[in-house]
Design a protein around this motif. Structure first.
Motif, short mmCIF file in Angstrom:
data_model
loop_
_atom_site.label_atom_id
_atom_site.label_comp_id
_atom_site.label_asym_id
_atom_site.label_seq_id
_atom_site.Cartn_x
_atom_site.Cartn_y
_atom_site.Cartn_z
N PRO A 68 0.81 -1.22 0.00
CA PRO A 68 0.00 0.00 0.00
C PRO A 68 0.85 1.27 0.00
O PRO A 68 0.53 2.23 -0.71
N ASP A 69 1.93 1.29 0.77
CA ASP A 69 2.81 2.46 0.81
C ASP A 69 3.46 2.70 -0.56
O ASP A 69 3.55 3.83 -1.02
N GLN A 70 3.88 1.62 -1.22
CA GLN A 70 4.48 1.76 -2.54
C GLN A 70 3.46 2.28 -3.56
O GLN A 70 3.79 3.08 -4.43
N LEU A 71 2.21 1.87 -3.41
CA LEU A 71 1.16 2.40 -4.29
C LEU A 71 0.99 3.90 -4.07
O LEU A 71 0.87 4.67 -5.03
N ALA A 72 1.00 4.33 -2.81
CA ALA A 72 0.90 5.77 -2.52
C ALA A 72 2.05 6.53 -3.16
O ALA A 72 1.85 7.59 -3.76
N LYS A 73 3.26 5.98 -3.09
CA LYS A 73 4.42 6.61 -3.70
C LYS A 73 4.29 6.65 -5.22
O LYS A 73 4.68 7.63 -5.86
N ALA A 74 3.76 5.59 -5.80
CA ALA A 74 3.55 5.56 -7.25
C ALA A 74 2.55 6.63 -7.68
O ALA A 74 2.78 7.32 -8.67
N LEU A 75 1.48 6.79 -6.93
CA LEU A 75 0.48 7.80 -7.26
C LEU A 75 1.05 9.20 -7.11
O LEU A 75 0.77 10.09 -7.93
N GLU A 76 1.87 9.42 -6.09
CA GLU A 76 2.54 10.71 -5.94
C GLU A 76 3.44 11.00 -7.14
O GLU A 76 3.46 12.12 -7.67
N MET A 78 3.08 9.81 -10.14
CA MET A 78 2.22 10.06 -11.29
C MET A 78 1.72 11.50 -11.29
O MET A 78 1.57 12.12 -12.34
N GLN A 79 1.46 12.04 -10.11
CA GLN A 79 0.97 13.40 -10.02
C GLN A 79 2.05 14.42 -10.40
O GLN A 79 1.72 15.51 -10.84
N THR A 80 3.30 14.06 -10.24
CA THR A 80 4.37 15.01 -10.51
C THR A 80 5.08 14.80 -11.85
O THR A 80 5.77 15.69 -12.31
N GLN A 81 4.92 13.62 -12.45
CA GLN A 81 5.59 13.34 -13.72
C GLN A 81 4.57 13.30 -14.85
O GLN A 81 3.42 12.94 -14.66
N SER A 82 5.00 13.64 -16.03
CA SER A 82 4.13 13.56 -17.19
C SER A 82 4.64 12.50 -18.13
O SER A 82 5.74 11.99 -17.98
N GLY A 83 3.82 12.15 -19.12
CA GLY A 83 4.19 11.16 -20.10
C GLY A 83 3.34 9.93 -19.96
O GLY A 83 3.36 9.26 -18.95
N ASP A 84 2.57 9.63 -20.94
CA ASP A 84 1.66 8.49 -20.93
C ASP A 84 2.44 7.19 -21.08
O ASP A 84 3.25 7.05 -21.98
N GLY A 85 2.20 6.24 -20.18
CA GLY A 85 2.84 4.95 -20.27
C GLY A 85 4.28 4.91 -19.77
O GLY A 85 4.97 3.93 -19.94
#
Length: 93
Positions: A68-76, A78-85
């Motif tokens: 769950p913590d790693q998922l939170a980090k992944a979502l963070e 995603m919010q700061t980086q751009s680029g699809d895929g």
């Protein structure tokens, strides 16, 4: 946006994430405890990314992190980086 996040310090090796704006459409853990990660994935569908981050960030299992913590980090990330895929991973310690 769809991305794959390379986890660190967990049984799950990767997390595939699909979002629509700020809403999580789908989460799939590659590796890890199947029952727990599958249940988590179903519960998170349709939730706001920021709500998920606030609820899951800091949960520990092994060492100082968890799936769950790693998922939170992944979502963070995603919010700061751009680029699809684009594949995401947290910086090495």
């Amino acid at each position: 946006m769809r991305t794959t996040y390379a986890t660190q310090g967990t049984c799950a090796r990767f997390i595939d994430i699909e979002t629509d704006g700020e809403t999580v459409k789908e989460v799939k853990f590659i590796g890890g405890c199947s029952g727990n990660t599958s249940g988590l994935s179903v519960l998170l569908q349709g939730m706001n990314m920021q709500d998920i981050i606030q609820r899951l960030k800091g949960i520990t299992c092994q060492g100082n992190t968890s799936c769950p913590d790693q998922l939170a980090k992944a979502l963070e990330a995603m919010q700061t980086q751009s680029g699809d895929g684009e594949a995401l991973s947290q910086p090495a310690p």
